[in-house]
Design a protein around this motif. Structure first.
Motif, mmCIF file in Angstrom:
data_model
loop_
_atom_site.group_PDB
_atom_site.id
_atom_site.type_symbol
_atom_site.label_atom_id
_atom_site.label_comp_id
_atom_site.label_asym_id
_atom_site.label_seq_id
_atom_site.Cartn_x
_atom_site.Cartn_y
_atom_site.Cartn_z
ATOM 1 N N LYS A 8 2.769 10.810 -0.574
ATOM 2 C CA LYS A 8 4.107 11.393 -0.516
ATOM 3 C C LYS A 8 5.112 10.256 -0.424
ATOM 4 C CE LYS A 8 6.998 13.812 2.660
ATOM 5 N NZ LYS A 8 7.213 13.088 3.872
ATOM 6 N N VAL A 9 6.109 10.244 -1.294
ATOM 7 C CA VAL A 9 7.100 9.173 -1.351
ATOM 8 C C VAL A 9 8.388 9.638 -0.685
ATOM 9 C CG1 VAL A 9 8.449 7.710 -2.879
ATOM 10 C CG2 VAL A 9 6.091 8.243 -3.445
ATOM 11 N N ASP A 10 8.905 8.816 0.250
ATOM 12 C CA ASP A 10 10.161 9.118 0.933
ATOM 13 C C ASP A 10 11.357 8.468 0.250
ATOM 14 O OD1 ASP A 10 8.734 10.525 2.799
ATOM 15 O OD2 ASP A 10 8.740 8.927 4.290
ATOM 16 N N LEU A 11 11.180 7.246 -0.250
ATOM 17 C CA LEU A 11 12.311 6.505 -0.797
ATOM 18 C C LEU A 11 11.836 5.529 -1.866
ATOM 19 C CD1 LEU A 11 15.398 5.755 -0.422
ATOM 20 C CD2 LEU A 11 14.587 3.948 1.073
ATOM 21 N N VAL A 12 12.575 5.466 -2.965
ATOM 22 C CA VAL A 12 12.362 4.459 -4.007
ATOM 23 C C VAL A 12 13.711 3.825 -4.275
ATOM 24 C CG1 VAL A 12 11.683 4.034 -6.391
ATOM 25 C CG2 VAL A 12 10.449 5.716 -5.044
ATOM 26 N N MET A 13 13.756 2.476 -4.257
ATOM 27 C CA MET A 13 15.029 1.781 -4.418
ATOM 28 C C MET A 13 14.808 0.445 -5.116
ATOM 29 S SD MET A 13 17.805 0.874 -1.497
ATOM 30 C CE MET A 13 18.117 2.586 -1.211
ATOM 31 N N ASP A 14 15.808 0.010 -5.881
ATOM 32 C CA ASP A 14 15.763 -1.311 -6.492
ATOM 33 C C ASP A 14 15.742 -2.368 -5.395
ATOM 34 O OD1 ASP A 14 15.858 -0.336 -9.065
ATOM 35 O OD2 ASP A 14 18.042 -0.400 -9.165
ATOM 36 N N ALA A 15 14.926 -3.407 -5.607
ATOM 37 C CA ALA A 15 14.792 -4.435 -4.580
ATOM 38 C C ALA A 15 14.415 -5.769 -5.200
ATOM 39 C CB ALA A 15 13.739 -4.023 -3.560
ATOM 40 N N GLY A 25 12.291 -5.677 -8.761
ATOM 41 C CA GLY A 25 11.502 -4.479 -8.981
ATOM 42 C C GLY A 25 11.967 -3.336 -8.109
ATOM 43 N N LYS A 26 11.020 -2.527 -7.673
ATOM 44 C CA LYS A 26 11.328 -1.345 -6.867
ATOM 45 C C LYS A 26 10.501 -1.360 -5.592
ATOM 46 C CE LYS A 26 13.203 1.594 -10.257
ATOM 47 N NZ LYS A 26 14.600 1.653 -10.008
ATOM 48 N N VAL A 27 11.135 -0.915 -4.512
ATOM 49 C CA VAL A 27 10.462 -0.717 -3.234
ATOM 50 C C VAL A 27 10.168 0.772 -3.110
ATOM 51 C CG1 VAL A 27 10.912 -0.615 -0.762
ATOM 52 C CG2 VAL A 27 11.372 -2.689 -1.990
ATOM 53 N N LYS A 32 1.790 6.433 3.485
ATOM 54 C CA LYS A 32 0.668 5.524 3.744
ATOM 55 C C LYS A 32 1.068 4.063 3.867
ATOM 56 C CE LYS A 32 -2.495 8.736 3.110
ATOM 57 N NZ LYS A 32 -3.086 9.418 4.209
ATOM 58 N N GLY A 33 2.218 3.662 3.285
ATOM 59 C CA GLY A 33 2.583 2.259 3.373
ATOM 60 C C GLY A 33 3.853 1.899 2.642
ATOM 61 N N PHE A 34 4.155 0.602 2.666
ATOM 62 C CA PHE A 34 5.314 -0.007 2.024
ATOM 63 C C PHE A 34 4.810 -0.682 0.755
ATOM 64 C CE2 PHE A 34 8.229 -3.438 1.189
ATOM 65 C CZ PHE A 34 9.462 -2.940 1.538
ATOM 66 N N GLU A 35 5.460 -0.413 -0.369
ATOM 67 C CA GLU A 35 5.003 -0.967 -1.639
ATOM 68 C C GLU A 35 6.168 -1.566 -2.414
ATOM 69 O OE1 GLU A 35 1.355 2.055 -2.586
ATOM 70 O OE2 GLU A 35 3.328 2.608 -3.319
ATOM 71 N N PHE A 36 5.899 -2.672 -3.107
ATOM 72 C CA PHE A 36 6.855 -3.293 -4.011
ATOM 73 C C PHE A 36 6.171 -3.468 -5.354
ATOM 74 C CE2 PHE A 36 8.407 -7.044 -6.224
ATOM 75 C CZ PHE A 36 9.754 -6.750 -6.322
ATOM 76 N N LYS A 44 2.108 -7.796 -10.757
ATOM 77 C CA LYS A 44 2.731 -8.355 -9.551
ATOM 78 C C LYS A 44 3.209 -7.205 -8.671
ATOM 79 C CE LYS A 44 4.375 -12.614 -11.639
ATOM 80 N NZ LYS A 44 5.566 -13.419 -11.934
ATOM 81 N N TYR A 45 2.491 -6.973 -7.609
ATOM 82 C CA TYR A 45 2.864 -5.901 -6.685
ATOM 83 C C TYR A 45 2.443 -6.290 -5.280
ATOM 84 C CZ TYR A 45 -2.055 -4.641 -7.046
ATOM 85 O OH TYR A 45 -3.414 -4.674 -7.021
ATOM 86 N N ILE A 46 3.059 -5.648 -4.293
ATOM 87 C CA ILE A 46 2.731 -5.854 -2.882
ATOM 88 C C ILE A 46 2.539 -4.481 -2.273
ATOM 89 C CG2 ILE A 46 3.536 -6.742 -0.662
ATOM 90 C CD1 ILE A 46 5.336 -8.677 -2.288
ATOM 91 N N GLN A 47 1.405 -4.268 -1.641
ATOM 92 C CA GLN A 47 1.131 -3.013 -0.949
ATOM 93 C C GLN A 47 0.765 -3.341 0.493
ATOM 94 O OE1 GLN A 47 -2.011 -1.368 -3.381
ATOM 95 N NE2 GLN A 47 -0.548 -0.089 -4.481
ATOM 96 N N ILE A 48 1.530 -2.783 1.431
ATOM 97 C CA ILE A 48 1.300 -3.035 2.847
ATOM 98 C C ILE A 48 1.095 -1.696 3.543
ATOM 99 C CG2 ILE A 48 2.192 -4.097 4.944
ATOM 100 C CD1 ILE A 48 4.096 -5.724 3.101
#
Length: 124
Positions: A8-15, A25-27, A32-36, A44-48
């Motif tokens: 379930k996604v709460d927020l998507v924003m340019d970052a 990209g987008k945050v 479940k976590g914070f993703e870029f 190139k992505y970051i999943q925390i």
């Protein structure tokens, strides 16, 4: 294609992610976590995951009127720094999943200078 952590996604924003080079990209903040995700290179992505987040550090200027960047300190993998158009909205969304006592302000420029001066004149 990368599989998202979130169901379930709460927020998507340019970052912007500051990882050596600047990545645009987008945050995505979800249950479940914070993703870029980089907008140009899908590799190139970051999943925390939220369980891995130790502290969220915000750089606050002008007495809270402006937050230029924020960082996520993980338990194992270090600190990741991000900037987004509306950092307050991102931090409010993160606050739902991270304990507010683990959301802190970074040191100001003068605090850093004060610590350096104190360490120089500290008796050994």
């Amino acid at each position: 294609m990368v599989q998202s952590l979130n169901t379930k996604v709460d927020l998507v924003m340019d970052a912007t992610a500051f990882t050596g080079f600047t990545d645009y990209g987008k945050v995505m903040i979800g249950d479940k976590g914070f993703e870029f995700y980089n907008s140009r290179d899908s590799r190139k992505y970051i999943q925390i995951p939220w369980e891995e987040v130790d502290y969220v550090i915000a750089s606050v200027l002008l007495k809270g009127k402006w937050i230029p960047r924020y960082a996520i300190k993980t338990k194992k993998n270090g600190t990741y720094t991000f900037a987004s158009k509306d950092a307050k909205k991102v931090l409010r969304a993160v606050r739902k999943y991270v304990d507010p006592s683990h959301m802190v302000q970074s040191l100001s420029f003068f605090d850093v200078v004060k610590k350096v001066v104190q360490s120089r004149f500290k008796k050994s």
